[in-house]
Design a protein around this motif. Structure first.
Motif, PDB file in Angstrom:
ATOM      1  N   ASN A  10      33.683  34.643  41.838  1.00 52.47           N
ATOM      2  CA  ASN A  10      33.734  34.424  40.380  1.00 52.47           C
ATOM      3  C   ASN A  10      32.532  34.985  39.634  1.00 52.47           C
ATOM      4  O   ASN A  10      31.993  34.357  38.731  1.00 52.47           O
ATOM      5  CB  ASN A  10      33.879  32.930  40.066  1.00 52.47           C
ATOM      6  CG  ASN A  10      35.151  32.364  40.652  1.00 52.47           C
ATOM      7  OD1 ASN A  10      36.211  32.975  40.536  1.00 52.47           O
ATOM      8  ND2 ASN A  10      35.048  31.226  41.301  1.00 52.47           N
ATOM      9  N   TYR A  68      35.261  38.945  42.798  1.00 52.56           N
ATOM     10  CA  TYR A  68      36.445  38.136  42.518  1.00 52.56           C
ATOM     11  C   TYR A  68      36.413  36.845  43.323  1.00 52.56           C
ATOM     12  O   TYR A  68      36.670  35.758  42.795  1.00 52.56           O
ATOM     13  CB  TYR A  68      37.708  38.955  42.847  1.00 52.56           C
ATOM     14  CG  TYR A  68      38.977  38.347  42.313  1.00 52.56           C
ATOM     15  CD1 TYR A  68      39.230  38.304  40.942  1.00 52.56           C
ATOM     16  CD2 TYR A  68      39.941  37.815  43.171  1.00 52.56           C
ATOM     17  CE1 TYR A  68      40.401  37.752  40.443  1.00 52.56           C
ATOM     18  CE2 TYR A  68      41.119  37.268  42.678  1.00 52.56           C
ATOM     19  CZ  TYR A  68      41.341  37.231  41.310  1.00 52.56           C
ATOM     20  OH  TYR A  68      42.499  36.687  40.814  1.00 52.56           O
ATOM     21  N   LEU A 105      36.699  37.955  34.383  1.00 49.65           N
ATOM     22  CA  LEU A 105      35.432  38.435  34.938  1.00 49.65           C
ATOM     23  C   LEU A 105      35.026  39.823  34.437  1.00 49.65           C
ATOM     24  O   LEU A 105      33.869  40.217  34.575  1.00 49.65           O
ATOM     25  CB  LEU A 105      35.528  38.478  36.475  1.00 49.65           C
ATOM     26  CG  LEU A 105      35.818  37.148  37.176  1.00 49.65           C
ATOM     27  CD1 LEU A 105      35.951  37.362  38.687  1.00 49.65           C
ATOM     28  CD2 LEU A 105      34.723  36.126  36.885  1.00 49.65           C
ATOM     29  N   ASP A 120      40.494  42.274  41.174  1.00 47.06           N
ATOM     30  CA  ASP A 120      40.511  41.748  42.548  1.00 47.06           C
ATOM     31  C   ASP A 120      40.253  42.835  43.590  1.00 47.06           C
ATOM     32  O   ASP A 120      40.414  42.611  44.787  1.00 47.06           O
ATOM     33  CB  ASP A 120      41.853  41.063  42.834  1.00 47.06           C
ATOM     34  CG  ASP A 120      43.020  42.039  42.783  1.00 47.06           C
ATOM     35  OD1 ASP A 120      42.809  43.220  42.443  1.00 47.06           O
ATOM     36  OD2 ASP A 120      44.157  41.620  43.088  1.00 47.06           O
ATOM     37  N   LYS A 131      40.757  35.615  35.790  1.00 47.28           N
ATOM     38  CA  LYS A 131      39.535  34.813  35.786  1.00 47.28           C
ATOM     39  C   LYS A 131      38.564  35.220  34.673  1.00 47.28           C
ATOM     40  O   LYS A 131      37.486  34.637  34.551  1.00 47.28           O
ATOM     41  CB  LYS A 131      38.827  34.951  37.139  1.00 47.28           C
ATOM     42  CG  LYS A 131      39.588  34.383  38.331  1.00 47.28           C
ATOM     43  CD  LYS A 131      38.756  34.554  39.597  1.00 47.28           C
ATOM     44  CE  LYS A 131      39.416  33.852  40.796  1.00 47.28           C
ATOM     45  NZ  LYS A 131      38.551  33.954  42.011  1.00 47.28           N
TER      46      LYS A 131
END
Lengths: 458, 458
Positions: A60, A57, A451, A169, A449
């Protein structure tokens, strides 16, 4: 950006990269493509997964989770810029609680091991399908797998009492309860079930076990028209109370191919009928159940509900009957290239819809074989299409032929395999624009994000 | 801000306000408090609900949905500044599809009407509980109701195939499918089930129906220790295959009170035992099932699994047996004030946990009666406490006595009723801080202005 980031939190043996990665690992079920990724990590605990996610996290880094890779829709594909988390060491069965009838497992435990552990305590984890020797429970939960006994026991979603997942996260969401009823605010574990690793990483689960049945009966039945198949499903289900566990429909040409490859899959019934149904019942009184099953079939023949029936007389007969249905290699092995489908549609529409597809598919240049079969009690039909080439145009023609009519009748392009990468283009055929907007809002909330398993589903 | 906003989209007869509102409507089950609200609206279609929500969203008007008001935890309470949407005119059964075994209903249909409509087509909607004559399916879905037959058929969540809901801004989320298997991306309907109207308003549903059983057997059984109750549950469940549908446990003093009020609830077994179990099985062969049930009980007595048993010999016996368990007024009517609970906990802990609560509750000044009973197969126990006054301090003492030990053993403060306003303070006892953060993030995503059923759950 490199895998050295993870050396602070994992043992070197838990970090695979470079040459070893490509030679030992793959990213999809067809094991012919080497895995491309920054590295593959093999955490052994939820805390290690959480630590990995904190680093990803912060930096990225996109993450793809790999279990048994049996999903069939590209849900585990990588492009090279991802960290792959393999669940292979999250393989501990932590507890079996006979009184609560639960099993607590890490997400990397293979389904067949769960079956064996349950059986050792006279209990049953009822979820069952062909890939049970490879599929891991984490992937099974992430795709809400179905299989052969949904009729009696439900989909994976119905069999998960507790769940632990790691958010993007690193936050651990622990909903590890053994209780069947828990209406204390939102049931957040539902979000992780069936979302293909795009909202969080499942690390642990509490599975609901059932009392193990002590009788198993099975039969093949022949029909010439579809309405009688549906009527027979109702007849058997209402007469067998809770015992009916499987009701598989096989179209004639599929049955012919499935039963003509070797003596191990010889045909239980002659090639005289348009439809073949494989039916299964699980009970608790071997002699009584066998007699009841047989007399239901005899009555059905007498009442012209069915044209023909052959009942398994031994466990090896039952194995034989199911081998025919389960070994789809007997279809695929004779194809130059294969394209498979996993649609669902309301039961009353199935007969005509599949008949129409057989006709239209036959008119597509390059289509060489067409086989249909499926879990008709769940409205779930699989198509296996053999074709002459891998041309994208041909693939799309076949896709559209099978999918395009589903919207009008309330069907789905994925009954049990998921969307992955393969069905992204067709999601709008079975979900409304408003549903998809809501899904994307949930994705943004839980993975801002982007991810987690990027490029899948949407 | 006034109800005239709605005159553009609704007929005057669909807008209730002022004196009429206070005289005709209430906001909770105890019908002694008049409804305080800006107005009450009675839309008759999903589109009308959508139009209402567009106006409310634009004008920042909080909204509370009212169905049968049977929730028991304050989920439908109002404070006066809200628009109340009543589902009373959303009361149409739109379709029963016998082949798909589904019923399509608007959210205001009363559970008993669903039962009757299903029975008329030889099908069963299995969800069942005492408030079936008032509870509406929309509220049932919003609270994921449980009840008496979860053991065999599951909670409401398992019985919902399709759902339509209106979001806070008027967007209609239509997931109206009749299919059992649909793994096409996120199953967004799960969010509306059990979230007590805080994420959206359920307007329509497709219910999963079951084949109607043709045999029903029931018995009361006596036990002196809890371990034997759990062992007997396993014994009956494994021997009855899929037929066991109810397994209710009643503590001795509750049984004595429940069976001493009138001849209609006379005791089927003498007051000799510590625990009484009411067991029910649903099957499809009246004679065979009756004989099987009886012989299982006889064997159980012979094998010292149970101390005593009495089996219902007629439908009226079955009614009598269930009346004892279902008519909780026979407990409450003799209390000065009552406080009730709906906890769940893992099955192995129940015996000791409830015994301990009986002891500690008895030591609280002001506690006058203590009754425990519940759906033990689901780990769900209800407490009914009689008390001498409505002092808040006493209420909290009783709450803490019952709730405080649940966290350590993985229990829940709400098995089936929900959180509403009554249990907000105790949510943290059965949900982790991380779960609650995630829930609030979902709430913010789906209801950014906080207009849907404000003040409930959190």
């Amino acid at each position: 950006m490199s895998f050295s980031l993870f050396e602070k939190i994992l043992d070197p043996s838990q970090i695979v990269s470079g040459q070893e990665l490509e030679s030992r690992y793959h990213h999809i079920w067809h094991m012919d493509e080497p895995l491309k990724a920054i590295c593959l990590l093999t955490p052994a605990s939820t805390d290690e997964v959480s630590s990995i996610m904190k680093i990803c996290y912060e930096h990225n880094l996109p993450v793809v989770v790999h279990g048994g890779l049996t999903n069939l829709v590209g849900s585990t594909e990588t492009y090279g810029n991802e960290v792959v988390i393999s669940t292979e060491r999250l393989n501990s069965i932590e507890e079996i609680d006979g009184s609560s009838r639960t099993m607590t497992v890490q997400s990397g435990v293979i389904l067949e091991h769960i079956h064996e552990a349950a059986a050792n305590t006279d209990l049953l984890f009822p979820l069952n399908f062909g890939a049970r020797g490879s599929a891991q429970i984490g992937g099974i939960i992430s795709t809400n797998a179905g299989g052969l006994r949904v009729l009696k026991y439900g989909m994976t979603r119905q069999l998960i009492l507790g769940l632990e997942a790691v958010m993007v996260d690193g936050t651990i969401i622990s909903s590890m309860k053994k209780i069947i009823k828990d209406n204390s605010a939102y049931d957040v574990k539902q979000l992780f079930i069936g979302s293909e690793g795009t909202l969080g990483i499942v690390t642990k689960a509490i599975l609901k076990l059932e009392e193990a049945p002590s009788s198993r009966n099975a039969a093949y039945i022949g029909f010439n028209n579809y309405e009688n198949v549906v009527a027979f499903l109702k007849y058997m289900d209402s007469n067998l109370a809770g015992k009916l566990s499987g009701f598989e429909l096989i179209w004639r040409n599929s049955y012919e191919q499935m039963t003509s490859v070797s003596n191990a899959v010889r045909p239980p019934l002659p090639y005289d009928y348009n439809y073949y149904v494989l039916i299964e019942a699980l009970g608790s009184h071997p002699q009584i159940d066998h007699a009841e099953f047989q007399s239901l079939l005899e009555d059905a023949i007498e009442q012209d509900r069915i044209l023909d029936a052959v009942m398994a007389q031994s466990p090896s007969d039952i194995e034989w009957f199911f081998r025919i249905r389960e070994d789809v290699n007997n279809l695929v092995d004779f194809m130059k290239h294969d394209q498979h489908f996993d649609i669902s549609l309301p039961i009353p529409f199935i007969g005509d819809y599949i008949a129409d597809r057989y006709q239209s598919l036959a008119q597509i240049d390059g289509v060489e074989q067409i086989y249909a079969f499926g879990h008709v009690a769940d409205g779930n039909i699989h198509f296996m299409i053999g074709k002459s080439n891998l041309n994208d145009d041909l693939k799309k023609k076949i896709d559209h032929c099978i999918y395009d009519g589903l919207k009008a009748i309330g069907g789905s392009v994925s009954a049990e395999h998921g969307i992955g990468t393969h069905k992204k283009d067709y999601l709008n055929l079975c979900r409304t624009p408003e549903e998809i907007v809501l899904m994307k809002a949930l994705k943004l909330t839980m993975d801002p994000k982007g991810l987690l398993n990027p490029g899948k589903i949407f």
